[in-house]
Design an enzyme around this catalytic site. Structure first.
Site, PDB file in Angstrom:
ATOM      1  N   GLU A  78      15.080   5.147 -41.794  1.00  0.00           N
ATOM      2  CA  GLU A  78      15.053   5.572 -40.410  1.00  0.00           C
ATOM      3  C   GLU A  78      14.807   7.006 -40.500  1.00  0.00           C
ATOM      4  OE1 GLU A  78      15.928   5.672 -36.185  1.00  0.00           O
ATOM      5  OE2 GLU A  78      15.153   4.247 -37.687  1.00  0.00           O
ATOM      6  N   HIS A  81      11.219   8.163 -41.065  1.00  0.00           N
ATOM      7  CA  HIS A  81      10.428   7.810 -39.899  1.00  0.00           C
ATOM      8  C   HIS A  81      10.583   8.764 -39.076  1.00  0.00           C
ATOM      9  CE1 HIS A  81       9.772   5.269 -35.867  1.00  0.00           C
ATOM     10  NE2 HIS A  81       8.567   5.101 -36.641  1.00  0.00           N
ATOM     11  N   HIS A 189       8.811   1.240 -27.475  1.00  0.00           N
ATOM     12  CA  HIS A 189       8.697   2.183 -28.125  1.00  0.00           C
ATOM     13  C   HIS A 189       7.381   1.953 -29.197  1.00  0.00           C
ATOM     14  CE1 HIS A 189       9.854   5.487 -30.616  1.00  0.00           C
ATOM     15  NE2 HIS A 189      10.222   4.806 -31.785  1.00  0.00           N
ATOM     16  N   HIS A 298       3.736 -16.075 -27.301  1.00  0.00           N
ATOM     17  CA  HIS A 298       3.088 -15.271 -28.127  1.00  0.00           C
ATOM     18  C   HIS A 298       1.769 -16.280 -28.967  1.00  0.00           C
ATOM     19  CE1 HIS A 298       2.180 -11.955 -30.935  1.00  0.00           C
ATOM     20  NE2 HIS A 298       2.643 -12.656 -32.116  1.00  0.00           N
ATOM     21  N   HIS A 356       1.075  -7.472 -40.624  1.00  0.00           N
ATOM     22  CA  HIS A 356       0.668  -7.818 -39.406  1.00  0.00           C
ATOM     23  C   HIS A 356       0.672  -7.067 -38.205  1.00  0.00           C
ATOM     24  CE1 HIS A 356      -0.242 -11.262 -36.676  1.00  0.00           C
ATOM     25  NE2 HIS A 356       0.880 -11.140 -36.036  1.00  0.00           N
TER      26      HIS A 356
END
Length: 378
Positions: A78, A81, A189, A298, A356
């Site tokens: 985290e 990032h 986000h 989706h 992906h």
């Protein structure tokens, strides 16, 4: 107005920002999919440290440890990032300053907005959330006002707008933690990161100035824009699937879902965007029927997008000089569909899930690049 001279290395800085944004987006997906999004309960520090604690006893004295126990193997993800995102923010600030340097009070406006946002951070850390929000909103207002006033001849408008998006991304990153992985914030986000990627990519191509000139460029651009709209919808749905932990709501079945072609699904409950603050959304809060509805949506849009992109690839193949772009669209579309199926059949392995997300970014790269470069002959 004549085109003002740009800084000679502007395009190089822009391409560096594009590459860093791709890293931030993919690494952010890794953080999210490895369930490390709440591993640093405070923001922008991690248990009070600019980096992260090296051991649990180093975090024990900080108030954040009362919110969530320290996990060494997750906290670094985290915080790395966050540091990558902060580095990207500096690059975008440099681009905005360079683009606005010949505008009247251009540098002053960018600097003023940045100072307001920077001043909001220590206020937030000391619990002055209202004052911090007011300063951040003020900085955003300055940047948006500048973007509306300036033209884009020297890329000043898009540079100011990109900096405004980066600031909003920082706010979303903060809310992701403080609002405990609220799905609308998590999805926002992701969309904000890919919007930043798209703006920087468009700016980099325009600064590089390598157009693809075709007689039917306008028609082809409309085709690409249609694909971009569908891709944006599918990315949003993918973010909603991930934020609500609905990736395996159909079990390991494909193309069926939970053993049926169309099982019971609660679309109304599955797509409630706002559910209030104070709920810990880690692991998801929806029932099975709601998560199935999200997964089905989706899948349906994935089919529509894949068919559209195959038609776009065929259209590009018939256009002289566009064979390489057609192959790229075809390969990326096929790869994305394959990765989506493997996510389900292999029980969502982390490398495949991250790939992906990266594949979606590469598809976005291809379509935005075409939009930025396609022009009619002079």
């Amino acid at each position: 107005m004549a085109r003002p001279a740009r800084y000679r290395h502007f395009h190089r800085i822009a391409w560096l920002a594009v590459a860093l944004t791709l890293c931030v987006v993919v690494f952010g997906a890794f953080v999210r999919l490895s369930d490390a999004g709440l591993s640093c309960p405070d923001w922008p520090t991690c248990y009070g440290r600019a980096a992260w604690p090296g051991a649990a006893q180093e975090a024990a004295g900080h108030v954040a440890s009362e919110i969530r126990p320290f996990e060494t193997h997750k906290a670094w993800r985290e915080q790395v990032h966050r540091h990558l995102a902060a580095s990207l923010g500096v690059l975008v600030l440099v681009l905005a300053l360079l683009a606005a340097r010949r505008r009247r009070y251009g540098i002053a406006q960018v600097v003023a907005a940045s100072v307001l946002v920077a001043a909001a951070i220590p206020l937030y850390m000391h619990g002055e959330h209202v004052a911090a929000s007011a300063l951040a909103v003020g900085g955003e207002a300055v940047l948006l006002f500048a973007a509306l006033r300036w033209s884009n001849l020297d890329l000043a408008r898009v540079a100011a707008l990109t900096l405004a998006v980066i600031v909003f991304q920082a706010l979303l990153g903060m809310w992701t933690v403080t609002w405990l992985l609220k799905p609308i914030v998590v999805m926002g986000h992701l969309l904000g990161g890919l919007t930043t990627f798209s703006l920087l990519l468009w700016m980099a191509w325009r600064a590089t100035d390598r157009p693809i000139r075709l007689a039917d460029a306008a028609t082809l651009r409309r085709w690409v824009i249609g694909g971009l709209i569908l891709l944006a919808l599918q990315i949003a749905l993918g973010g909603w699937v991930s934020a609500n932990y609905a990736a395996l709501s159909c079990g390991l079945d494909f193309p069926k879902c939970a053993g049926q072609w169309w099982p019971q699904a609660d679309f109304r409950e599955g797509f409630v965007l706002w559910r209030g603050i104070g709920v810990d959304y880690e692991g998801g809060v929806l029932d099975g029927a709601s998560r199935i509805a999200i997964q089905l949506a989706h899948r349906v849009v994935a089919v529509l997008l894949a068919l559209y992109l195959l038609l776009l690839a065929a259209r590009l193949l018939r256009t002289p000089g566009m064979r390489g772009w057609a192959v790229a669209v075809l390969l990326l579309t096929t790869t994305q569909v394959t990765l989506g199926i493997l996510n389900v059949k292999l029980n969502l392995p982390l490398p495949v899930a991250v790939a992906h997300n990266g594949g979606a970014a590469l598809l976005l790269f291809t379509l935005v690049s075409l939009i930025a470069r396609l022009r009619r002959p002079e």
